[in-house]
Design a protein around this motif. Structure first.
Motif, PDB file in Angstrom:
ATOM      1  N   SER A 199      12.267  -7.422   8.082  1.00  0.00           N
ATOM      2  CA  SER A 199      11.443  -6.259   7.739  1.00  0.00           C
ATOM      3  C   SER A 199      10.639  -6.530   6.487  1.00  0.00           C
ATOM      4  N   ALA A 200      11.240  -7.230   5.522  1.00  0.00           N
ATOM      5  CA  ALA A 200      10.517  -7.548   4.282  1.00  0.00           C
ATOM      6  C   ALA A 200       9.277  -8.355   4.610  1.00  0.00           C
ATOM      7  N   GLY A 201       9.436  -9.323   5.509  1.00  0.00           N
ATOM      8  CA  GLY A 201       8.301 -10.144   5.896  1.00  0.00           C
ATOM      9  C   GLY A 201       7.185  -9.315   6.499  1.00  0.00           C
ATOM     10  N   ARG A 202       7.562  -8.313   7.278  1.00  0.00           N
ATOM     11  CA  ARG A 202       6.560  -7.467   7.905  1.00  0.00           C
ATOM     12  C   ARG A 202       5.884  -6.583   6.863  1.00  0.00           C
ATOM     13  N   PHE A 203       6.690  -6.085   5.922  1.00  0.00           N
ATOM     14  CA  PHE A 203       6.168  -5.209   4.867  1.00  0.00           C
ATOM     15  C   PHE A 203       5.100  -5.936   4.053  1.00  0.00           C
ATOM     16  N   ALA A 204       5.321  -7.250   3.870  1.00  0.00           N
ATOM     17  CA  ALA A 204       4.386  -8.034   3.055  1.00  0.00           C
ATOM     18  C   ALA A 204       2.994  -8.047   3.652  1.00  0.00           C
ATOM     19  N   GLY A 205       2.885  -7.772   4.952  1.00  0.00           N
ATOM     20  CA  GLY A 205       1.577  -7.809   5.593  1.00  0.00           C
ATOM     21  C   GLY A 205       0.821  -6.493   5.553  1.00  0.00           C
ATOM     22  N   LEU A 206       1.460  -5.439   5.074  1.00  0.00           N
ATOM     23  CA  LEU A 206       0.855  -4.107   5.150  1.00  0.00           C
ATOM     24  C   LEU A 206      -0.305  -3.907   4.182  1.00  0.00           C
ATOM     25  N   GLY A 207      -0.337  -4.724   3.131  1.00  0.00           N
ATOM     26  CA  GLY A 207      -1.373  -4.550   2.107  1.00  0.00           C
ATOM     27  C   GLY A 207      -2.771  -4.621   2.668  1.00  0.00           C
ATOM     28  N   TYR A 208      -2.907  -5.201   3.841  1.00  0.00           N
ATOM     29  CA  TYR A 208      -4.209  -5.372   4.458  1.00  0.00           C
ATOM     30  C   TYR A 208      -4.912  -4.048   4.708  1.00  0.00           C
ATOM     31  N   ALA A 209      -4.121  -2.999   4.927  1.00  0.00           N
ATOM     32  CA  ALA A 209      -4.731  -1.714   5.240  1.00  0.00           C
ATOM     33  C   ALA A 209      -5.066  -0.914   3.993  1.00  0.00           C
ATOM     34  N   LEU A 210      -4.722  -1.448   2.829  1.00  0.00           N
ATOM     35  CA  LEU A 210      -4.982  -0.695   1.606  1.00  0.00           C
ATOM     36  C   LEU A 210      -6.314  -1.114   0.999  1.00  0.00           C
ATOM     37  N   PRO A 211      -7.097  -0.132   0.527  1.00  0.00           N
ATOM     38  CA  PRO A 211      -8.347  -0.480  -0.146  1.00  0.00           C
ATOM     39  C   PRO A 211      -8.059  -1.328  -1.382  1.00  0.00           C
TER      40      PRO A 211
ATOM     41  N   VAL B  83       8.992 -14.273  -1.424  1.00  0.00           N
ATOM     42  CA  VAL B  83       7.535 -14.196  -1.312  1.00  0.00           C
ATOM     43  C   VAL B  83       7.122 -12.770  -0.962  1.00  0.00           C
ATOM     44  N   SER B  84       7.817 -12.202   0.023  1.00  0.00           N
ATOM     45  CA  SER B  84       7.485 -10.843   0.436  1.00  0.00           C
ATOM     46  C   SER B  84       7.631  -9.880  -0.731  1.00  0.00           C
ATOM     47  N   ALA B  85       8.690 -10.077  -1.527  1.00  0.00           N
ATOM     48  CA  ALA B  85       8.945  -9.157  -2.630  1.00  0.00           C
ATOM     49  C   ALA B  85       7.807  -9.207  -3.648  1.00  0.00           C
ATOM     50  N   ILE B  86       7.368 -10.444  -3.971  1.00  0.00           N
ATOM     51  CA  ILE B  86       6.296 -10.560  -4.968  1.00  0.00           C
ATOM     52  C   ILE B  86       5.036  -9.875  -4.472  1.00  0.00           C
ATOM     53  N   VAL B  87       4.685 -10.150  -3.210  1.00  0.00           N
ATOM     54  CA  VAL B  87       3.472  -9.564  -2.655  1.00  0.00           C
ATOM     55  C   VAL B  87       3.618  -8.051  -2.503  1.00  0.00           C
ATOM     56  N   ALA B  88       4.864  -7.609  -2.290  1.00  0.00           N
ATOM     57  CA  ALA B  88       5.073  -6.181  -2.031  1.00  0.00           C
ATOM     58  C   ALA B  88       5.124  -5.348  -3.308  1.00  0.00           C
ATOM     59  N   ILE B  89       5.221  -6.018  -4.469  1.00  0.00           N
ATOM     60  CA  ILE B  89       5.337  -5.249  -5.716  1.00  0.00           C
ATOM     61  C   ILE B  89       4.194  -4.244  -5.886  1.00  0.00           C
ATOM     62  N   PRO B  90       2.939  -4.690  -5.684  1.00  0.00           N
ATOM     63  CA  PRO B  90       1.855  -3.702  -5.820  1.00  0.00           C
ATOM     64  C   PRO B  90       1.980  -2.537  -4.827  1.00  0.00           C
ATOM     65  N   LEU B  91       2.441  -2.847  -3.610  1.00  0.00           N
ATOM     66  CA  LEU B  91       2.604  -1.778  -2.617  1.00  0.00           C
ATOM     67  C   LEU B  91       3.679  -0.795  -3.062  1.00  0.00           C
ATOM     68  N   LEU B  92       4.775  -1.340  -3.575  1.00  0.00           N
ATOM     69  CA  LEU B  92       5.862  -0.478  -4.019  1.00  0.00           C
ATOM     70  C   LEU B  92       5.424   0.370  -5.211  1.00  0.00           C
ATOM     71  N   THR B  93       4.611  -0.231  -6.081  1.00  0.00           N
ATOM     72  CA  THR B  93       4.086   0.533  -7.218  1.00  0.00           C
ATOM     73  C   THR B  93       3.322   1.757  -6.727  1.00  0.00           C
ATOM     74  N   VAL B  94       2.518   1.521  -5.680  1.00  0.00           N
ATOM     75  CA  VAL B  94       1.759   2.633  -5.109  1.00  0.00           C
ATOM     76  C   VAL B  94       2.690   3.679  -4.506  1.00  0.00           C
ATOM     77  N   LEU B  95       3.680   3.206  -3.754  1.00  0.00           N
ATOM     78  CA  LEU B  95       4.615   4.136  -3.112  1.00  0.00           C
ATOM     79  C   LEU B  95       5.387   4.964  -4.128  1.00  0.00           C
TER      80      LEU B  95
END
Lengths: 558, 339
Positions: free
Chosen positions: A373-385, A26-38
């Motif tokens: 850590s993956a679980g925590r990373f999944a929550g970071l999107g909240y700070a992104l516009p 779940v974290s990976a799927i949600v994190a894909i957009p974040l990783l794209t940005v990174l």
């Protein structure tokens, strides 16, 4: 026998178990957009970055920092003060204020910004009547500038303080009675009890509420933009559109994401080794301090002002606009778009609640640091516009669309079209990326209240992971889960940029409609849509308030 | 069987797209006026072709179209700014439309030479001033940088595309260096930090916060003829100035449309593009918003407000230049510290 045990151990190392694996997936799927940005960090921005550094970047950093500091400070003060008054004091109107203080949650900051700039700017009705009444000219008087960092901070704080208020009330309700009693028996006055006992105990809850506020502030586009404050979020948008450099825009976002990760890390280190359980689950109801008339007046002002400024006044301004001017197509538009908004928000809320539960449970039962850590990373999107999240969604999903179409064409000579980017799927993924953090925060804080020995006892009785989650955690988490879903519901109903970019054909939401009219300087026509957004936002607020009450009652009667 | 199942599952997922079958045209638009909906309804009534709309900011639509590539269901792209139409050309999103109707009705300067896009309305960036100051106060864009304007100029942020296009037009006329000096001078003259929209600038001049606002003409027209009494009164106190009438003419922009490269409904798209140049369509597209129609036809009567503005001379800067210079324009404004 020993061989199979060794085998199982080795397997366990490779395969951490179904729950941690689900959490990771779940974290990976949600994190894909974040990783794209990174990933953008490794691309060349053709000199745009140095241009930005020479011209605008300083402003972005300064304004964002100021805004964050001001908004978090104001919300902490207002949220804590009001929660303390409601939970520990008795004054006329207390019961009404108890739920009214949640109302500002229904008013998105960008709507307050529309309303307040219109009201308070130089050419607005307030300053105009002042000038007329006293015969003042342009430079004869001082008036606070709404379109400034300070103005934006107050407007944001007015719509965000309920996050702190909710967190603080829960904490005070749990700890205040016993803590105050201890303090009193040791001969301390109410102020000192508050400062030395109740406040430190409530700190983790306040930090969680403050973190939500911080993330919302960093990601805010609408209010800052309308208040003419250049922040990272508005800068990202401008870099992308004006300088036409999506790469530099993504790099700005990566900087923002980096800063947030750093904050999360600091918070993590600070909270290490500490587990906050309630002092006592069966705390008795607290005897409330009855305030004298002076105290009561002060309490009414302190509780009433945020409600009036954060809810009543903006709602009245839009109500007035809708009444005097309005939108000819309004009714049809509001019903149609309102329906879309409602189901989109409801579906996202339910999905986010479910995913948050899976991730939180996976993190709890997993010993693997990677999974946690993956679980925590999944929550970071909240700070992104939302804009940034949208780019992060478009790139991988667009790729997937093309891959699917190429494959089906070569296999069946048939192309299904844009399955992902052309349907609600893209918007849905964006919402999860952006708001899973909110749901996760709620569910995890609920889970920390379930003691570890409950898990251990269940496990020792042979309960499987699934049964533990469904039979034991779920009933205990009901309240937190509902709150999580409702917060996501409100956030989605208010969300703007990602919806604007990703929604499918002929699919409008209230927020999009209002934004388009407002950006075209037709605020009067937008007014009914604005009222409808506030209305939609009220639904979960009502449920949330009922929930807080029932939790309080169940705690006091336990 | 497997194919059937796959097809069923996929078509379920794609149902919103599958609905866009024959007899339709898919429009990606950054215009969102209620009169546009009437416009499309009229088109459907006349031709039986359904119009599906996706609205959004132009740049977002362009990004989206680029990602969709040859899978895009889009037939028509509509932008409210020539600079953005040019961006779509640069991104290779548009295809030429050969049409005698369009060639005849739309002036050559307001459409792409190869028929990649067509302008359907004109919008002019004008000055609005307080009547307290004398009539020849400022009559050219160059004078916006004159020190006599110190502390009296109100204008919106440099993030706004209208300002970007104005500066891009100046770069096309005078080159980057001269434009940089001009923008630097303008920033010196700002009465306040750039903020708000065009109507806010007009209100600010009416309230005395500044003496001169740079705005698109139709915002002023809308305030004069609108339903808001306070706005009507505020705008009524002010005068409109057509800049550069002795020189290159007032800076005009077009809003327009073009056919998308992968248009699945190309015939319908062409029909819509031609329809937009008809008199009925021009009334709804341009006149309903107080923009100037591109079609010169005596039966197209201008609203009283526009008649009151008088006639004017437009600049001849090729609209494509606005797009080409946009990025440079933003850099110039960044360096000048124009918020």
């Amino acid at each position: 026998m020993t061989q199979s045990l060794a085998m199982r151990r080795r397997l366990a190392k490779l395969w951490p178990g179904v729950w941690p694996a689900t959490c990771f997936a779940v974290s990976a799927i949600v994190a894909i957009p974040l990783l794209t940005v990174l990933a953008s960090v490794f691309q060349s921005s053709d000199g745009e970055w140095s241009h930005l550094a020479e011209t605008r970047l300083g402003d972005y950093v300064r304004n964002t920092l100021w805004l964050a500091v001001l908004v978090v400070s104001i919300t902490l003060v207002v949220g804590t003060a009001t929660a303390w008054l409601i939970e520990t004091c008795d004054f006329p109107g207390r019961k009404t204020f108890r739920w009214m203080l949640l109302l500002p949650l229904a008013v998105p900051a960008y709507l307050s910004a529309y309303a307040y700039t219109d009201l308070l700017q130089f050419s607005g009705p307030v300053q105009t009547s002042l000038r007329e009444a006293f015969g003042w000219g342009r430079r004869d008087y001082w008036f606070p500038e709404v379109r400034s960092v300070g103005g934006a901070a107050v407007i944001l704080a007015l719509s965000l303080f309920p996050y702190v208020y909710v967190a603080a009330r829960t904490a005070f309700a749990e700890h205040a009675a016993s803590a105050m009693e201890v303090g009193r028996t040791l001969g301390r006055g109410p102020w000192r009890c508050f400062l030395t006992v109740a406040l430190p105990l409530a700190r983790p809850a306040l930090a969680a509420g403050g973190a939500l506020v911080l993330m919302e502030t960093l990601a805010d586009f609408g209010a800052a933009d309308y208040c003419a404050v250049d922040t990272f979020a508005t800068g990202i948008y401008r870099t992308w559109r004006g300088l036409e450099s999506p790469v530099a825009a993504a790099q700005l976002s990566a900087v923002l994401l980096g800063a947030v990760s750093l904050l999360v890390l600091v918070d993590l280190l600070a909270r290490r080794r500490r587990r906050f359980h309630g002092v006592s689950r069966a705390s008795r109801p607290m005897r409330k301090v009855r305030l004298g008339w002076r105290g009561a007046t002060a309490a009414i002002v302190v509780c009433g002002l945020p409600v009036v400024l954060g809810f009543v006044l903006p709602a009245l301004i839009f109500g007035h606009m809708a009444w005097t001017a309005g939108d000819a197509r309004a009714r049809e538009v509001v019903l149609d778009f309102g329906f879309n908004t409602l189901w989109l928000a409801a579906a996202s809320g339910v999905i986010a609640g479910g995913l948050a539960l899976l991730v939180a449970f996976g993190r709890r039962v997993s010993k693997s640091r990677t999974v946690r850590s993956a679980g925590r990373f999944a929550g970071l999107g909240y700070a992104l516009p939302g804009t940034v999240v949208a780019i992060g969604v478009l790139v991988p999903l667009g790729w997937l669309d093309h891959a699917v179409n190429d494959a089906t064409r070569s296999l069946f000579d048939w192309r299904p079209g844009l399955i992902f980017t052309g349907s609600v799927l893209a918007v849905m993924l964006a919402y999860q990326t952006r708001f899973l953090g909110v749901a996760l925060g709620m569910v995890e804080s609920g889970m920390t209240r379930i003691r570890r020995n409950v898990d251990d006892a269940a496990r020792s009785l042979g309960t499987s992971g699934g049964r533990l989650l469904v039979r034991i955690h779920l009933p205990l988490l009901r309240g937190s889960l509902l709150a999580a879903m409702l917060l996501v519901f409100v956030d989605v109903a208010k969300e703007l940029p990602a919806t604007l970019m990703l929604r499918p054909f002929d699919f409008e939401t209230l927020a999009v409609r209002v934004y388009q009219l407002a950006s075209d300087e037709r605020l009067e026509e937008a007014s009914l849509g604005a009222l409808a957004i506030i209305g939609v936002g009220l639904l979960p607020v009502i449920v949330l308030s009922g929930l807080l009450e029932s939790r309080r009652r169940s705690q006091t009667h336990a | 069987m497997r194919r059937l199942v796959l097809a069923t599952v996929l078509s379920f997922l794609v149902s919103p797209i599958a609905a866009l079958a024959a007899g339709e045209v898919n429009v990606y638009s950054s215009r969102h006026y209620d009169s546009d909906d009437e416009l499309y309804a009229l088109f459907t009534e006349q031709t039986g072709i359904e119009v599906n709309i996706i609205e959004g900011n132009t740049d977002e639509l362009i990004t989206r179209l680029e990602r969709e590539g040859d899978l895009s269901p889009g037939d028509i792209f509509i932008a409210v700014d020539a600079g953005r139409l040019h961006k779509a050309v640069e991104a290779d999103l548009l295809q030429p439309t050969q049409s005698d109707v369009l060639a005849e009705r739309i002036p050559e300067t307001l459409r792409h030479p190869d028929g990649l896009w067509f302008g359907y309305s004109k919008r002019a960036r004008v000055f609005v001033t307080s009547p307290d100051i004398d009539a020849d106060f400022v009559t050219t864009y160059a004078e916006l940088a004159d020190s006599k304007l110190e502390g009296s100029l109100v204008i919106r942020s440099s993030s706004n595309i209208y300002n970007q296009s104005l500066v891009a037009a100046m770069i096309a006329r005078y080159g980057t260096e001269a434009t940089q000096n001009w923008v630097d001078g303008m920033v010196e003259n700002f009465a306040r930090r750039p903020q708000g929209g065009d109507r806010d600038q007009i209100r600010a001049v009416a309230a005395g916060e500044g003496d001169l606002a740079v705005v698109n003409h139709y915002y002023f027209a809308r305030m004069l003829a609108g339903s808001d009494a306070a706005d009507r009164e505020a705008a009524g106190k002010l005068t409109l100035i057509w800049p550069d009438q002795q020189g290159d003419g007032v800076h005009v922009n077009v809003s327009g449309a073009g056919m998308l490269k992968n248009a699945p409904n190309a015939e319908n798209a062409k029909a819509l593009l031609e329809f937009l140049a008809s008199n009925e369509a021009q009334k709804l597209w341009a006149l309903a918003n107080f923009e100037y129609p591109v079609v010169e036809d005596s039966s197209l009567e201008l609203p009283d407000v526009l008649v009151g503005f008088g006639t004017f001379k437009s600049d001849s800067v090729n609209a494509a230049k606005l797009g080409e210079n946009n990025r440079e324009a933003v850099r110039v404004m960044d360096r000048a510290g124009w918020r």
